[in-house]
Design a protein around this motif. Structure first.
Motif, PDB file in Angstrom:
ATOM      1  N   ASN A   1       0.811  -1.217   0.000  1.00 19.81           N
ATOM      2  CA  ASN A   1       0.000   0.000   0.000  1.00 19.81           C
ATOM      3  C   ASN A   1       0.843   1.266   0.000  1.00 19.81           C
ATOM      4  N   VAL A   2       2.048   1.203   0.572  1.00 23.10           N
ATOM      5  CA  VAL A   2       2.942   2.373   0.562  1.00 23.10           C
ATOM      6  C   VAL A   2       3.347   2.700  -0.874  1.00 23.10           C
ATOM      7  N   PHE A   3       3.690   1.668  -1.642  1.00 20.36           N
ATOM      8  CA  PHE A   3       4.057   1.899  -3.043  1.00 20.36           C
ATOM      9  C   PHE A   3       2.882   2.489  -3.821  1.00 20.36           C
ATOM     10  N   TYR A   4       1.667   1.962  -3.567  1.00 22.10           N
ATOM     11  CA  TYR A   4       0.495   2.515  -4.229  1.00 22.10           C
ATOM     12  C   TYR A   4       0.290   3.976  -3.846  1.00 22.10           C
ATOM     13  N   GLY A   5       0.530   4.285  -2.568  1.00 20.67           N
ATOM     14  CA  GLY A   5       0.365   5.663  -2.108  1.00 20.67           C
ATOM     15  C   GLY A   5       1.278   6.624  -2.832  1.00 20.67           C
ATOM     16  N   TYR A   6       2.479   6.167  -3.203  1.00 21.33           N
ATOM     17  CA  TYR A   6       3.425   7.000  -3.948  1.00 21.33           C
ATOM     18  C   TYR A   6       3.210   6.895  -5.463  1.00 21.33           C
ATOM     19  N   GLY A   7       2.170   6.163  -5.853  1.00 21.98           N
ATOM     20  CA  GLY A   7       1.858   6.038  -7.273  1.00 21.98           C
ATOM     21  C   GLY A   7       2.780   5.117  -8.037  1.00 21.98           C
ATOM     22  N   ASP A   8       3.532   4.285  -7.333  1.00 21.74           N
ATOM     23  CA  ASP A   8       4.487   3.375  -7.971  1.00 21.74           C
ATOM     24  C   ASP A   8       3.858   1.988  -8.106  1.00 21.74           C
ATOM     25  N   THR A   9       3.305   1.727  -9.269  1.00 20.72           N
ATOM     26  CA  THR A   9       2.688   0.422  -9.511  1.00 20.72           C
ATOM     27  C   THR A   9       3.649  -0.556 -10.191  1.00 20.72           C
ATOM     28  N   LYS A  10       4.746  -0.033 -10.755  1.00 20.23           N
ATOM     29  CA  LYS A  10       5.693  -0.904 -11.445  1.00 20.23           C
ATOM     30  C   LYS A  10       6.429  -1.817 -10.470  1.00 20.23           C
ATOM     31  N   ILE A  11       6.855  -1.255  -9.330  1.00 21.38           N
ATOM     32  CA  ILE A  11       7.565  -2.073  -8.339  1.00 21.38           C
ATOM     33  C   ILE A  11       6.677  -3.206  -7.856  1.00 21.38           C
ATOM     34  N   THR A  12       5.433  -2.879  -7.518  1.00 22.73           N
ATOM     35  CA  THR A  12       4.524  -3.909  -7.004  1.00 22.73           C
ATOM     36  C   THR A  12       4.283  -4.992  -8.039  1.00 22.73           C
ATOM     37  N   MET A  13       4.141  -4.597  -9.307  1.00 25.73           N
ATOM     38  CA  MET A  13       3.901  -5.595 -10.353  1.00 25.73           C
ATOM     39  C   MET A  13       5.138  -6.472 -10.558  1.00 25.73           C
ATOM     40  N   ASN A  14       6.325  -5.857 -10.588  1.00 22.98           N
ATOM     41  CA  ASN A  14       7.544  -6.632 -10.824  1.00 22.98           C
ATOM     42  C   ASN A  14       7.801  -7.640  -9.711  1.00 22.98           C
ATOM     43  N   VAL A  15       7.587  -7.207  -8.465  1.00 23.55           N
ATOM     44  CA  VAL A  15       7.779  -8.132  -7.340  1.00 23.55           C
ATOM     45  C   VAL A  15       6.760  -9.264  -7.405  1.00 23.55           C
ATOM     46  N   SER A  16       5.533  -8.918  -7.790  1.00 26.53           N
ATOM     47  CA  SER A  16       4.485  -9.943  -7.909  1.00 26.53           C
ATOM     48  C   SER A  16       4.832 -10.972  -8.981  1.00 26.53           C
ATOM     49  N   LEU A  17       5.384 -10.500 -10.091  1.00 22.44           N
ATOM     50  CA  LEU A  17       5.791 -11.427 -11.148  1.00 22.44           C
ATOM     51  C   LEU A  17       6.921 -12.341 -10.670  1.00 22.44           C
ATOM     52  N   ILE A  18       7.855 -11.781  -9.898  1.00 25.64           N
ATOM     53  CA  ILE A  18       8.930 -12.599  -9.321  1.00 25.64           C
ATOM     54  C   ILE A  18       8.338 -13.666  -8.402  1.00 25.64           C
ATOM     55  N   GLU A  19       7.325 -13.258  -7.611  1.00 23.98           N
ATOM     56  CA  GLU A  19       6.698 -14.207  -6.686  1.00 23.98           C
ATOM     57  C   GLU A  19       6.013 -15.344  -7.427  1.00 23.98           C
ATOM     58  N   ILE A  20       5.383 -15.027  -8.545  1.00 25.00           N
ATOM     59  CA  ILE A  20       4.722 -16.066  -9.337  1.00 25.00           C
ATOM     60  C   ILE A  20       5.761 -17.061  -9.885  1.00 25.00           C
ATOM     61  N   VAL A  21       6.862 -16.523 -10.420  1.00 24.65           N
ATOM     62  CA  VAL A  21       7.919 -17.388 -10.975  1.00 24.65           C
ATOM     63  C   VAL A  21       8.510 -18.281  -9.889  1.00 24.65           C
ATOM     64  N   LEU A  22       8.802 -17.683  -8.721  1.00 26.78           N
ATOM     65  CA  LEU A  22       9.352 -18.465  -7.608  1.00 26.78           C
ATOM     66  C   LEU A  22       8.384 -19.558  -7.171  1.00 26.78           C
ATOM     67  N   ASN A  23       7.101 -19.210  -7.134  1.00 32.43           N
ATOM     68  CA  ASN A  23       6.099 -20.192  -6.703  1.00 32.43           C
ATOM     69  C   ASN A  23       6.031 -21.377  -7.668  1.00 32.43           C
ATOM     70  N   ILE A  24       6.120 -21.093  -8.951  1.00 30.96           N
ATOM     71  CA  ILE A  24       6.104 -22.172  -9.950  1.00 30.96           C
ATOM     72  C   ILE A  24       7.318 -23.086  -9.774  1.00 30.96           C
ATOM     73  N   ILE A  25       8.502 -22.468  -9.602  1.00 30.70           N
ATOM     74  CA  ILE A  25       9.734 -23.247  -9.428  1.00 30.70           C
ATOM     75  C   ILE A  25       9.650 -24.120  -8.175  1.00 30.70           C
ATOM     76  N   PHE A  26       9.240 -23.507  -7.052  1.00 29.75           N
ATOM     77  CA  PHE A  26       9.159 -24.256  -5.796  1.00 29.75           C
ATOM     78  C   PHE A  26       8.041 -25.303  -5.844  1.00 29.75           C
ATOM     79  N   ASP A  27       6.950 -25.000  -6.540  1.00 29.14           N
ATOM     80  CA  ASP A  27       5.869 -25.986  -6.698  1.00 29.14           C
ATOM     81  C   ASP A  27       6.410 -27.266  -7.325  1.00 29.14           C
ATOM     82  N   LEU A  28       7.111 -27.089  -8.435  1.00 26.66           N
ATOM     83  CA  LEU A  28       7.626 -28.249  -9.166  1.00 26.66           C
ATOM     84  C   LEU A  28       8.670 -29.017  -8.359  1.00 26.66           C
ATOM     85  N   MET A  29       9.416 -28.292  -7.504  1.00 29.39           N
ATOM     86  CA  MET A  29      10.422 -28.953  -6.660  1.00 29.39           C
ATOM     87  C   MET A  29       9.773 -29.683  -5.489  1.00 29.39           C
ATOM     88  N   PHE A  30       8.913 -28.974  -4.749  1.00 27.40           N
ATOM     89  CA  PHE A  30       8.407 -29.498  -3.481  1.00 27.40           C
ATOM     90  C   PHE A  30       7.308 -30.535  -3.643  1.00 27.40           C
TER      91      PHE A  30
END
Length: 519
Positions: free
Chosen positions: A381-410
């Motif tokens: 919400n802090v990033f949204y408050g400063y109008g920075d939606t790119k950081i939130t989207m990029n981190v979210s995309l990283i989280e999705i990729v990590l989740n896929i990798i860990f899903d296939l491993m675990f």
């Protein structure tokens, strides 16, 4: 933090009505989560961990990806613009962008409904590739029947954001209650006649009541008219920011869907057990993090707008500390008593002991990520408050990729439960990334927060294992009484140890609510 600063902060929070708003939201969230549990428990009793349950929950997971675009996405991009108009006393402009927004998202809703009906087959083929042909066929059918659920969701979301902007939090939060009550009543009455289709149609019924229950709270002069001026200067930034906001808002649901996609090739009931475990986790933690993040979001925007960095720093520090104090003990309790909680919550009807065993393991995996997901919602919400939606989207995309990798491993190591572990680990890593990127806008002291968190973790663990050893091993009572006694003893020990060790957040919260009661 000394007592003078603490009292000053308490008074500051009172003036902003945060405590009142948190109380209202938390109260509604508790009722909504209880009703959500009743809904899930009812379906578990009717469906168990069957092929029909797998198909139904795959359908709801697909909805879970698209739903944030119309709900959380609207809340993040529409609320700040509407709130700004209200602060500047521009009522007519505020109502104008409300009408344009409702029109815009209603058009998008129609497009989504058509898309789901036309492309249901390839969607299910991709997202449920592990299902056999019969299970995929009924999933496609459920998806097409439930598609009209989206038609009124946009209007409901915009109205909810309008109510929040005017600090009518009861009106904005009660929609979840109306949704669940209508679904529960419908499925209980109609299941004997319609079978699984009662649950599918109940989704449409719930979306209708979601909007209707909010309308009585609109007591200002506003009349809705369709307005297609989508190129309005206040609307264009919302449209541009919506994709990145939607990805971030949908991250939890996307990861949940990824988990179910991987699980679709596992044993019968794996998808349903993932859903039950995740829903039960949200009953315990979701209400707290949602209440706090929702209540402080308008205040964060106000601090950022007025360039009150010191106030924002203190507010963010205390919010994170409060989440530590509330969510860590809940997580530990859920980890220690996972089997008992799942058994009490779901084991009846078609939901047997084998389903309880799988769901309990999943529940443990998701419970490990409670804290990380809760804090991430506030930091984002802090990033949204400063109008920075790119950081939130990029981190979210990283989280999705990590989740896929860990899903296939675990999944190879831990089975279905490994998918839940993967989600929690991905959330933990990406929370660390968010904190590093947060320094771009504001710096907070994580050292003191971490030290207090370790003390809370220690007393939570002690408080959980004592009742586990004493009550579950030495008292011969039924599972319902046992879990109630364990919860009471756990809570008593936790608060007692927090007082003995002088956990600062406990005194902060105590003073906060003490002042509120006396006011």
């Amino acid at each position: 933090m000394n007592h003078r600063v603490l009292i000053s902060l308490v008074n500051e929070l009172m003036n902003n009505k945060i405590i009142k708003n948190v109380g209202v939201i938390l109260g509604c969230s508790i009722v909504a989560k209880v009703l959500s549990y009743i809904w899930e428990a009812t379906l578990a009793a009717f469906l168990g961990a069957s092929d029909q349950a797998d198909a139904f929950y795959m359908t709801t997971s697909i909805f879970g990806i698209l739903y944030p675009i119309l709900d959380l996405g609207i809340w993040k991009v529409f609320l700040p613009a509407y709130k700004k108009m209200l602060v500047e006393k521009k009522e007519s402009d505020a109502e104008r962008i409300a009408n344009i927004s409702i029109t815009l998202f209603f058009v998008l809703s129609i497009a989504l409904v058509i898309f789901l009906i036309v492309f249901a087959q390839p969607l299910v083929a991709v997202m449920a590739s592990g299902f056999d042909s019969d299970k995929r066929k009924i999933t496609i059918e459920y998806l097409r029947i439930s598609a009209p659920t989206y038609l009124l969701m946009a209007a409901s979301s915009v109205v909810g954001a309008m109510l929040q902007s005017r600090e009518k939090f009861l009106g904005s939060q009660i929609r979840e209650i109306g949704t669940h009550i209508s679904k529960i009543i419908f499925v209980i009455i109609c299941f004997r006649f319609l079978n699984i289709y009662a649950a599918v149609i109940a989704m449409i019924v719930g979306s209708i009541f979601r909007l209707l229950i909010q309308l009585p709270f609109i007591n200002w002069k506003w009349k809705f008219r369709f307005d297609f001026h989508f190129k309005d200067k206040e609307i264009l930034p919302m449209i541009k920011g919506l994709p990145s906001v939607a990805v971030t808002a949908a991250i939890v649901h996307i990861n949940g869907l990824v988990d179910k996609m991987v699980a679709s090739g596992a044993v019968t009931g794996a998808v349903a057990c993932l859903n039950y475990g995740n829903k039960l986790m949200n009953v315990f933690s979701g209400m707290i993090s949602t209440a706090i993040s929702t209540a402080v979001y308008p205040n964060m925007i106000q601090c950022i707008t007025n360039k009150e960095e010191g106030h924002l720093r203190r507010l963010l520090t205390k919010v994170i500390s409060s989440l530590l104090f509330c969510i860590i003990p809940i997580s530990i309790f859920c980890l220690v008593f996972s089997s008992q909680l799942v058994s009490v919550a779901f084991e009846r009807g078609a939901f047997d002991s084998s389903a309880t065993e799988i769901t309990a393991e999943v529940f443990v995996g998701y419970s490990l990520g409670m804290l990380f997901i809760g804090i991430a919602s506030v930091v984002t919400n802090v990033f949204y408050g400063y109008g920075d939606t790119k950081i939130t989207m990029n981190v979210s995309l990283i989280e999705i990729v990590l989740n896929i990798i860990f899903d296939l491993m675990f999944v190879q190591i831990f089975g279905v439960a490994g998918l839940a572990f993967a989600t929690s680990i991905s959330a933990a890593i990406c929370l660390c990334i968010r904190f590093l990127l947060l320094k771009k806008y504001i710096r907070i002291s994580l050292k003191s927060i971490s030290f207090e968190g370790l003390k809370i973790l220690a007393i939570s663990t002690i408080s959980a294992f004592i009742p586990y050893i004493l009550i579950t091993n030495f008292l011969d009572v039924n599972k319902y009484i046992s879990i109630i006694l364990c919860a009471i003893l756990f809570g008593t020990l936790y608060i007692g140890l927090a007082l003995i060790l002088h956990i600062e957040t406990l005194y902060y919260l105590k003073n906060l609510f003490y002042e509120r009661l006396h006011k």
